[in-house]
Scaffold this motif. Structure first.
Motif, PDB file in Angstrom:
ATOM      1  N   ILE A 182     132.389 107.857  36.253  1.00  0.00           N
ATOM      2  CA  ILE A 182     132.461 108.751  36.194  1.00  0.00           C
ATOM      3  C   ILE A 182     131.472 109.897  35.213  1.00  0.00           C
ATOM      4  O   ILE A 182     131.563 111.248  35.975  1.00  0.00           O
ATOM      5  CB  ILE A 182     134.104 108.615  35.207  1.00  0.00           C
ATOM      6  CG1 ILE A 182     134.733 108.189  36.307  1.00  0.00           C
ATOM      7  CG2 ILE A 182     134.575 110.189  35.414  1.00  0.00           C
ATOM      8  CD1 ILE A 182     135.949 107.705  35.603  1.00  0.00           C
ATOM      9  N   PRO A 183     130.922 109.544  34.483  1.00  0.00           N
ATOM     10  CA  PRO A 183     129.839 110.362  33.838  1.00  0.00           C
ATOM     11  C   PRO A 183     128.483 110.426  35.036  1.00  0.00           C
ATOM     12  O   PRO A 183     128.613 112.152  35.208  1.00  0.00           O
ATOM     13  CB  PRO A 183     128.737 109.888  32.705  1.00  0.00           C
ATOM     14  CG  PRO A 183     130.145 108.305  32.439  1.00  0.00           C
ATOM     15  CD  PRO A 183     130.935 107.847  33.598  1.00  0.00           C
ATOM     16  N   GLU A 184     128.507 109.661  35.738  1.00  0.00           N
ATOM     17  CA  GLU A 184     126.710 110.048  36.864  1.00  0.00           C
ATOM     18  C   GLU A 184     127.490 110.880  37.767  1.00  0.00           C
ATOM     19  O   GLU A 184     127.033 111.670  38.937  1.00  0.00           O
ATOM     20  CB  GLU A 184     127.153 108.684  37.843  1.00  0.00           C
ATOM     21  CG  GLU A 184     125.519 107.938  36.396  1.00  0.00           C
ATOM     22  CD  GLU A 184     125.487 106.404  37.228  1.00  0.00           C
ATOM     23  OE1 GLU A 184     124.195 105.974  37.360  1.00  0.00           O
ATOM     24  OE2 GLU A 184     126.076 106.379  38.378  1.00  0.00           O
ATOM     25  N   GLY A 185     129.399 110.471  38.253  1.00  0.00           N
ATOM     26  CA  GLY A 185     129.657 111.931  39.065  1.00  0.00           C
ATOM     27  C   GLY A 185     129.802 113.661  39.061  1.00  0.00           C
ATOM     28  O   GLY A 185     129.419 114.358  39.456  1.00  0.00           O
ATOM     29  N   HIS A 186     129.957 113.390  36.880  1.00  0.00           N
ATOM     30  CA  HIS A 186     129.736 114.666  36.566  1.00  0.00           C
ATOM     31  C   HIS A 186     128.246 114.852  37.129  1.00  0.00           C
ATOM     32  O   HIS A 186     127.627 116.920  37.281  1.00  0.00           O
ATOM     33  CB  HIS A 186     129.950 115.052  34.856  1.00  0.00           C
ATOM     34  CG  HIS A 186     131.571 114.906  35.310  1.00  0.00           C
ATOM     35  ND1 HIS A 186     132.511 115.818  35.524  1.00  0.00           N
ATOM     36  CD2 HIS A 186     132.343 114.027  34.425  1.00  0.00           C
ATOM     37  CE1 HIS A 186     133.931 115.634  34.748  1.00  0.00           C
ATOM     38  NE2 HIS A 186     134.021 114.417  34.557  1.00  0.00           N
ATOM     39  N   ALA A 187     126.993 114.418  37.244  1.00  0.00           N
ATOM     40  CA  ALA A 187     125.511 114.304  36.471  1.00  0.00           C
ATOM     41  C   ALA A 187     125.140 115.232  37.736  1.00  0.00           C
ATOM     42  O   ALA A 187     124.555 115.932  38.741  1.00  0.00           O
ATOM     43  CB  ALA A 187     125.499 113.387  35.794  1.00  0.00           C
ATOM     44  N   TYR A 188     126.139 114.811  38.622  1.00  0.00           N
ATOM     45  CA  TYR A 188     125.655 114.738  40.255  1.00  0.00           C
ATOM     46  C   TYR A 188     126.337 115.724  40.295  1.00  0.00           C
ATOM     47  O   TYR A 188     125.007 116.502  41.188  1.00  0.00           O
ATOM     48  CB  TYR A 188     126.187 113.559  41.000  1.00  0.00           C
ATOM     49  CG  TYR A 188     126.203 113.745  42.554  1.00  0.00           C
ATOM     50  CD1 TYR A 188     124.831 113.423  43.413  1.00  0.00           C
ATOM     51  CD2 TYR A 188     127.712 113.705  43.514  1.00  0.00           C
ATOM     52  CE1 TYR A 188     124.729 114.345  44.168  1.00  0.00           C
ATOM     53  CE2 TYR A 188     127.754 114.355  44.557  1.00  0.00           C
ATOM     54  CZ  TYR A 188     125.741 113.923  45.658  1.00  0.00           C
ATOM     55  OH  TYR A 188     126.313 114.524  46.910  1.00  0.00           O
ATOM     56  N   GLU A 189     127.192 115.974  39.895  1.00  0.00           N
ATOM     57  CA  GLU A 189     127.881 117.754  40.643  1.00  0.00           C
ATOM     58  C   GLU A 189     127.724 118.776  40.472  1.00  0.00           C
ATOM     59  O   GLU A 189     126.627 119.513  41.183  1.00  0.00           O
ATOM     60  CB  GLU A 189     129.384 117.494  40.334  1.00  0.00           C
ATOM     61  CG  GLU A 189     130.069 118.168  41.471  1.00  0.00           C
ATOM     62  CD  GLU A 189     131.474 118.469  41.418  1.00  0.00           C
ATOM     63  OE1 GLU A 189     131.561 119.252  40.978  1.00  0.00           O
ATOM     64  OE2 GLU A 189     132.325 117.369  40.733  1.00  0.00           O
ATOM     65  N   GLN A 190     126.432 118.369  39.053  1.00  0.00           N
ATOM     66  CA  GLN A 190     125.627 119.666  38.259  1.00  0.00           C
ATOM     67  C   GLN A 190     124.744 119.506  39.176  1.00  0.00           C
ATOM     68  O   GLN A 190     124.491 120.693  39.095  1.00  0.00           O
ATOM     69  CB  GLN A 190     125.297 118.744  36.997  1.00  0.00           C
ATOM     70  CG  GLN A 190     127.206 119.184  36.579  1.00  0.00           C
ATOM     71  CD  GLN A 190     127.235 118.542  35.087  1.00  0.00           C
ATOM     72  OE1 GLN A 190     126.003 118.361  34.520  1.00  0.00           O
ATOM     73  NE2 GLN A 190     128.258 118.511  33.783  1.00  0.00           N
ATOM     74  N   GLN A 191     123.719 118.447  39.559  1.00  0.00           N
ATOM     75  CA  GLN A 191     122.247 118.373  39.473  1.00  0.00           C
ATOM     76  C   GLN A 191     122.245 119.020  41.277  1.00  0.00           C
ATOM     77  O   GLN A 191     121.419 119.723  41.735  1.00  0.00           O
ATOM     78  CB  GLN A 191     121.940 116.959  39.330  1.00  0.00           C
ATOM     79  CG  GLN A 191     121.364 116.651  38.140  1.00  0.00           C
ATOM     80  CD  GLN A 191     121.051 115.182  38.316  1.00  0.00           C
ATOM     81  OE1 GLN A 191     121.181 114.957  38.890  1.00  0.00           O
ATOM     82  NE2 GLN A 191     121.185 114.894  36.989  1.00  0.00           N
ATOM     83  N   GLU A 192     123.218 118.037  42.194  1.00  0.00           N
ATOM     84  CA  GLU A 192     123.421 118.907  43.200  1.00  0.00           C
ATOM     85  C   GLU A 192     124.539 119.488  44.076  1.00  0.00           C
ATOM     86  O   GLU A 192     123.878 120.072  45.637  1.00  0.00           O
ATOM     87  CB  GLU A 192     123.213 117.469  44.352  1.00  0.00           C
ATOM     88  CG  GLU A 192     122.614 116.398  43.090  1.00  0.00           C
ATOM     89  CD  GLU A 192     121.096 116.271  43.773  1.00  0.00           C
ATOM     90  OE1 GLU A 192     120.921 117.030  44.754  1.00  0.00           O
ATOM     91  OE2 GLU A 192     120.201 115.827  43.499  1.00  0.00           O
ATOM     92  N   ARG A 193     124.963 120.511  42.936  1.00  0.00           N
ATOM     93  CA  ARG A 193     126.270 121.098  44.016  1.00  0.00           C
ATOM     94  C   ARG A 193     126.526 120.895  45.337  1.00  0.00           C
ATOM     95  O   ARG A 193     125.925 121.458  46.358  1.00  0.00           O
ATOM     96  CB  ARG A 193     125.258 122.687  44.093  1.00  0.00           C
ATOM     97  CG  ARG A 193     125.037 122.843  42.126  1.00  0.00           C
ATOM     98  CD  ARG A 193     124.358 124.712  42.696  1.00  0.00           C
ATOM     99  NE  ARG A 193     124.020 125.048  40.680  1.00  0.00           N
ATOM    100  CZ  ARG A 193     125.165 125.270  39.708  1.00  0.00           C
ATOM    101  NH1 ARG A 193     126.351 125.249  41.125  1.00  0.00           N
ATOM    102  NH2 ARG A 193     124.726 125.854  38.729  1.00  0.00           N
ATOM    103  N   PRO A 194     127.041 119.693  45.611  1.00  0.00           N
ATOM    104  CA  PRO A 194     127.194 118.734  47.009  1.00  0.00           C
ATOM    105  C   PRO A 194     128.367 119.886  47.322  1.00  0.00           C
ATOM    106  O   PRO A 194     128.392 120.382  48.804  1.00  0.00           O
ATOM    107  CB  PRO A 194     127.791 118.180  46.693  1.00  0.00           C
ATOM    108  CG  PRO A 194     128.174 117.669  45.186  1.00  0.00           C
ATOM    109  CD  PRO A 194     127.640 118.588  44.874  1.00  0.00           C
TER     110      PRO A 194
END
Length: 206
Positions: A182-194
């Protein structure tokens, strides 16, 4: 996990029927190679459900859907970094095979627990790839159609934990959702803006 279509509704007037029509158009108009469709979202958002439904409606066999869960890297594990879980070069080779006219969908797989083997099937008329973190700088040229399933990482993770509990995962595996996925999901969304990288966005209800 929701049923085949239960829980899906339009976002920005994008529906499952829109997705199916777009993919069928790709198959009909792409010449000389197999079009590639990427379906991504956070863990628990319903990627596999959507990919399986799409594959069935297109006449694909279940084994002709490519999941990133089959491409765990040798570096994967609880302490691996966000981009160290997946064997990206191997997955890229599968996509490249479809784009260059390979007649077989063939690749070596590696599951989370380390089990390995080989998949070998006829190349489908459209290659559907599903998994987390599929939309990023490295994959920008991979997909003819990129689909993002909109669901908050916390809600998706809670649903995944409930699913995995029923599947018999132990406490250590379940705890990884709170400490890692879950924390990595938040980080991914913030970094990559999928969401901004996607061609179509569908929202899944939690």
């Amino acid at each position: 996990m929701v049923g085949v279509l239960e829980g899906w509704h339009a976002m920005s007037e994008t529906t499952y029927d829109d997705l199916l029509a777009r993919v069928r158009e790709l198959v009909a108009t792409t010449e000389g190679r197999v079009p590639v469709v990427g379906i991504t979202g956070h863990g628990g958002a319903g990627k596999s459900t959507l990919a399986e439904r799409l594959a069935a409606d297109l006449g694909l066999e279940e084994d002709q859907v490519v999941a990133t869960d089959a491409f765990y890297a040798t570096t994967c594990g609880p302490d691996a970094g966000m981009w160290e879980q997946c064997d990206w070069p191997l997955l890229e080779a599968v996509v490249r095979g479809a784009r260059t006219g390979s007649e077989r969908l063939r690749y070596d797989y590696r599951w989370w627990g380390g089990e390995t083997g080989t998949e070998d099937h006829p190349m489908p008329p459209v290659l559907v790839v599903e998994g987390i973190r599929l939309l990023n700088d490295r994959t920008d040229a991979w997909f003819d159609l990129a689909v993002w399933i909109e669901m908050d990482p916390d809600a998706a993770g809670a649903r995944a934990k409930s699913r995995n509990l029923l599947q018999g995962d132990d406490r250590a595996e379940l705890d990884l959702w709170d400490t890692k996925w879950i924390p990595e999901g938040h980080a991914y969304e913030q970094q990559e803006r999928p969401r901004e990288r996607a061609d179509l966005v569908l929202r899944a209800e939690g």
